[in-house]
Write a protein that holds these residues in place. Structure first.
Motif, PDB file in Angstrom:
ATOM      1  N   THR A   1       0.958  -1.294   0.334  1.00 26.55           N
ATOM      2  CA  THR A   1      -0.125  -0.182   0.194  1.00 26.55           C
ATOM      3  C   THR A   1       1.037   1.294  -0.078  1.00 26.55           C
ATOM      4  OG1 THR A   1      -0.192   0.248   1.871  1.00 26.55           O
ATOM      5  CG2 THR A   1      -1.858  -1.001   1.155  1.00 26.55           C
ATOM      6  N   ALA A   2       0.022   2.878  -0.728  1.00 23.11           N
ATOM      7  CA  ALA A   2       0.847   3.840  -0.700  1.00 23.11           C
ATOM      8  C   ALA A   2       1.810   3.939   1.365  1.00 23.11           C
ATOM      9  CB  ALA A   2       0.170   4.826  -1.421  1.00 23.11           C
ATOM     10  N   LEU A   3       2.283   4.566   1.202  1.00 22.33           N
ATOM     11  CA  LEU A   3       2.749   4.953   2.527  1.00 22.33           C
ATOM     12  C   LEU A   3       1.904   6.849   2.902  1.00 22.33           C
ATOM     13  CD1 LEU A   3       6.813   4.005   2.851  1.00 22.33           C
ATOM     14  CD2 LEU A   3       4.330   3.032   4.325  1.00 22.33           C
ATOM     15  N   HIS A   4       1.727   6.940   4.559  1.00 26.57           N
ATOM     16  CA  HIS A   4       1.402   8.410   4.377  1.00 26.57           C
ATOM     17  C   HIS A   4       2.604   8.935   4.866  1.00 26.57           C
ATOM     18  CE1 HIS A   4      -1.787  11.174   5.544  1.00 26.57           C
ATOM     19  NE2 HIS A   4      -0.796  11.407   7.221  1.00 26.57           N
ATOM     20  N   TRP A   5       2.341   9.926   4.467  1.00 21.37           N
ATOM     21  CA  TRP A   5       3.884  10.535   4.765  1.00 21.37           C
ATOM     22  C   TRP A   5       3.406  11.479   6.143  1.00 21.37           C
ATOM     23  CZ3 TRP A   5       8.830   9.211   4.631  1.00 21.37           C
ATOM     24  CH2 TRP A   5       9.534   7.610   3.970  1.00 21.37           C
ATOM     25  N   ARG A   6       4.638  12.290   7.542  1.00 21.02           N
ATOM     26  CA  ARG A   6       4.165  13.398   8.064  1.00 21.02           C
ATOM     27  C   ARG A   6       5.312  13.884   8.200  1.00 21.02           C
ATOM     28  NH1 ARG A   6      -0.264  12.005  12.647  1.00 21.02           N
ATOM     29  NH2 ARG A   6       0.532  14.463  12.532  1.00 21.02           N
ATOM     30  N   THR A   7       5.605  15.654   9.247  1.00 23.62           N
ATOM     31  CA  THR A   7       6.620  16.352   9.127  1.00 23.62           C
ATOM     32  C   THR A   7       6.363  15.706  10.172  1.00 23.62           C
ATOM     33  OG1 THR A   7       6.418  17.051   7.684  1.00 23.62           O
ATOM     34  CG2 THR A   7       7.718  18.000   9.486  1.00 23.62           C
TER      35      THR A   7
ATOM     36  N   VAL B   1       8.454  11.050   8.121  1.00 22.65           N
ATOM     37  CA  VAL B   1       8.304   9.685   8.185  1.00 22.65           C
ATOM     38  C   VAL B   1       6.456   8.901   7.488  1.00 22.65           C
ATOM     39  CG1 VAL B   1       9.548  10.610  10.440  1.00 22.65           C
ATOM     40  CG2 VAL B   1       6.736  10.202  10.424  1.00 22.65           C
ATOM     41  N   ALA B   2       7.226   7.601   7.629  1.00 25.45           N
ATOM     42  CA  ALA B   2       5.682   6.859   7.249  1.00 25.45           C
ATOM     43  C   ALA B   2       5.669   5.450   7.814  1.00 25.45           C
ATOM     44  CB  ALA B   2       5.145   6.617   5.983  1.00 25.45           C
ATOM     45  N   ALA B   3       4.861   5.231   8.816  1.00 27.25           N
ATOM     46  CA  ALA B   3       5.005   4.064   9.097  1.00 27.25           C
ATOM     47  C   ALA B   3       3.973   2.784   8.064  1.00 27.25           C
ATOM     48  CB  ALA B   3       4.417   3.832  11.100  1.00 27.25           C
ATOM     49  N   SER B   4       4.482   1.402   8.644  1.00 29.50           N
ATOM     50  CA  SER B   4       3.676   0.572   7.729  1.00 29.50           C
ATOM     51  C   SER B   4       3.811  -0.497   8.598  1.00 29.50           C
ATOM     52  CB  SER B   4       3.838   0.557   6.300  1.00 29.50           C
ATOM     53  OG  SER B   4       3.707  -0.733   6.037  1.00 29.50           O
ATOM     54  N   GLY B   5       2.918  -1.546   9.569  1.00 23.87           N
ATOM     55  CA  GLY B   5       2.753  -2.302  10.369  1.00 23.87           C
ATOM     56  C   GLY B   5       4.026  -2.003  11.576  1.00 23.87           C
ATOM     57  N   SER B   6       5.622  -2.611  11.964  1.00 21.85           N
ATOM     58  CA  SER B   6       6.486  -2.494  12.797  1.00 21.85           C
ATOM     59  C   SER B   6       7.696  -2.052  12.564  1.00 21.85           C
ATOM     60  CB  SER B   6       6.429  -3.354  13.300  1.00 21.85           C
ATOM     61  OG  SER B   6       7.441  -4.770  12.471  1.00 21.85           O
ATOM     62  N   VAL B   7       7.382  -1.021  10.914  1.00 24.62           N
ATOM     63  CA  VAL B   7       8.412  -0.667  10.450  1.00 24.62           C
ATOM     64  C   VAL B   7       8.110   0.801  10.344  1.00 24.62           C
ATOM     65  CG1 VAL B   7       9.595  -0.423   8.321  1.00 24.62           C
ATOM     66  CG2 VAL B   7       9.116  -2.743   9.072  1.00 24.62           C
ATOM     67  N   LEU B   8       8.997   1.672  10.712  1.00 20.19           N
ATOM     68  CA  LEU B   8       9.049   3.279  10.912  1.00 20.19           C
ATOM     69  C   LEU B   8       9.758   3.880   9.604  1.00 20.19           C
ATOM     70  CD1 LEU B   8       7.668   5.799  11.666  1.00 20.19           C
ATOM     71  CD2 LEU B   8      10.166   5.647  13.292  1.00 20.19           C
TER      72      LEU B   8
ATOM     73  N   SER C   1      13.159   0.980  17.909  1.00 18.41           N
ATOM     74  CA  SER C   1      14.102   1.601  17.862  1.00 18.41           C
ATOM     75  C   SER C   1      13.372   3.485  18.076  1.00 18.41           C
ATOM     76  CB  SER C   1      14.958   2.038  16.164  1.00 18.41           C
ATOM     77  OG  SER C   1      14.948   0.571  16.512  1.00 18.41           O
ATOM     78  N   VAL C   2      12.345   3.142  18.267  1.00 15.75           N
ATOM     79  CA  VAL C   2      11.402   4.674  18.570  1.00 15.75           C
ATOM     80  C   VAL C   2      11.680   5.270  19.666  1.00 15.75           C
ATOM     81  CG1 VAL C   2      10.167   6.528  17.643  1.00 15.75           C
ATOM     82  CG2 VAL C   2      10.921   4.960  15.977  1.00 15.75           C
ATOM     83  N   ILE C   3      12.454   5.983  20.055  1.00 21.38           N
ATOM     84  CA  ILE C   3      12.086   6.352  21.922  1.00 21.38           C
ATOM     85  C   ILE C   3      11.124   7.942  22.105  1.00 21.38           C
ATOM     86  CG2 ILE C   3      13.333   7.303  23.715  1.00 21.38           C
ATOM     87  CD1 ILE C   3      15.429   6.611  23.331  1.00 21.38           C
ATOM     88  N   PHE C   4      11.041   8.576  20.741  1.00 21.61           N
ATOM     89  CA  PHE C   4      10.363   9.693  21.207  1.00 21.61           C
ATOM     90  C   PHE C   4       9.781   9.902  19.663  1.00 21.61           C
ATOM     91  CE2 PHE C   4       9.020  14.525  21.416  1.00 21.61           C
ATOM     92  CZ  PHE C   4       8.545  14.656  22.222  1.00 21.61           C
ATOM     93  N   LEU C   5       8.578  10.397  19.186  1.00 22.49           N
ATOM     94  CA  LEU C   5       8.302  10.746  17.958  1.00 22.49           C
ATOM     95  C   LEU C   5       6.593  12.092  18.000  1.00 22.49           C
ATOM     96  CD1 LEU C   5       8.067  10.865  14.959  1.00 22.49           C
ATOM     97  CD2 LEU C   5       7.010   9.026  15.039  1.00 22.49           C
ATOM     98  N   ALA C   6       7.491  13.004  18.071  1.00 25.72           N
ATOM     99  CA  ALA C   6       6.832  14.220  17.585  1.00 25.72           C
ATOM    100  C   ALA C   6       5.745  15.100  16.735  1.00 25.72           C
ATOM    101  CB  ALA C   6       7.065  15.533  18.726  1.00 25.72           C
ATOM    102  N   PHE C   7       5.054  14.839  16.404  1.00 24.98           N
ATOM    103  CA  PHE C   7       4.109  15.753  15.297  1.00 24.98           C
ATOM    104  C   PHE C   7       3.841  17.262  15.585  1.00 24.98           C
ATOM    105  CE2 PHE C   7       3.717  10.533  14.507  1.00 24.98           C
ATOM    106  CZ  PHE C   7       4.107  11.305  13.597  1.00 24.98           C
ATOM    107  N   ARG C   8       3.889  17.837  14.748  1.00 23.25           N
ATOM    108  CA  ARG C   8       3.347  19.467  14.288  1.00 23.25           C
ATOM    109  C   ARG C   8       2.292  19.353  14.289  1.00 23.25           C
ATOM    110  NH1 ARG C   8       7.052  23.144  13.914  1.00 23.25           N
ATOM    111  NH2 ARG C   8       9.330  22.056  12.593  1.00 23.25           N
TER     112      ARG C   8
END
Length: 81
Positions: free
Chosen positions: A2-8, A37-44, A74-81
């Motif tokens: 599927t197409a990835l949904h990208w966010r900043t 970044v984009a997520a698909s399942g357990s992959v960023l 592997s991600v500790i912290f992820l913040a979006f606008r």
């Protein structure tokens, strides 16, 4: 696939320096700012063509864009606008 949904992401922190620094070959980063970044399942997926600056303050667009697939554990912290 599927197409990835990208966010900043305003800020991305990782458990270790695993993303190669596009501005300093041979170095890796564990903190990035204003990256796509984009997520698909357990992959960023992380697009290193940052819209802002990395932890060293390098300007956007310096170097070739590359996308890295990392486990989301592997991600500790992820913040979006």
């Amino acid at each position: 696939m599927t197409a990835l949904h990208w966010r900043t992401a305003r800020e991305l922190r990782l458990i270790a320096k695993i993303i190669p620094d596009p501005h300093n070959p041979g170095e890796c980063l564990d903190r990035l700012a204003d990256v796509r970044v984009a997520a698909s399942g357990s992959v960023l997926y992380v697009d290193t063509q940052a819209t802002g600056q990395d932890e060293r303050g390098a300007p956007p667009g310096a170097g070739d864009p590359e996308v890295y697939a990392i486990p989301s554990s592997s991600v500790i912290f992820l913040a979006f606008r």
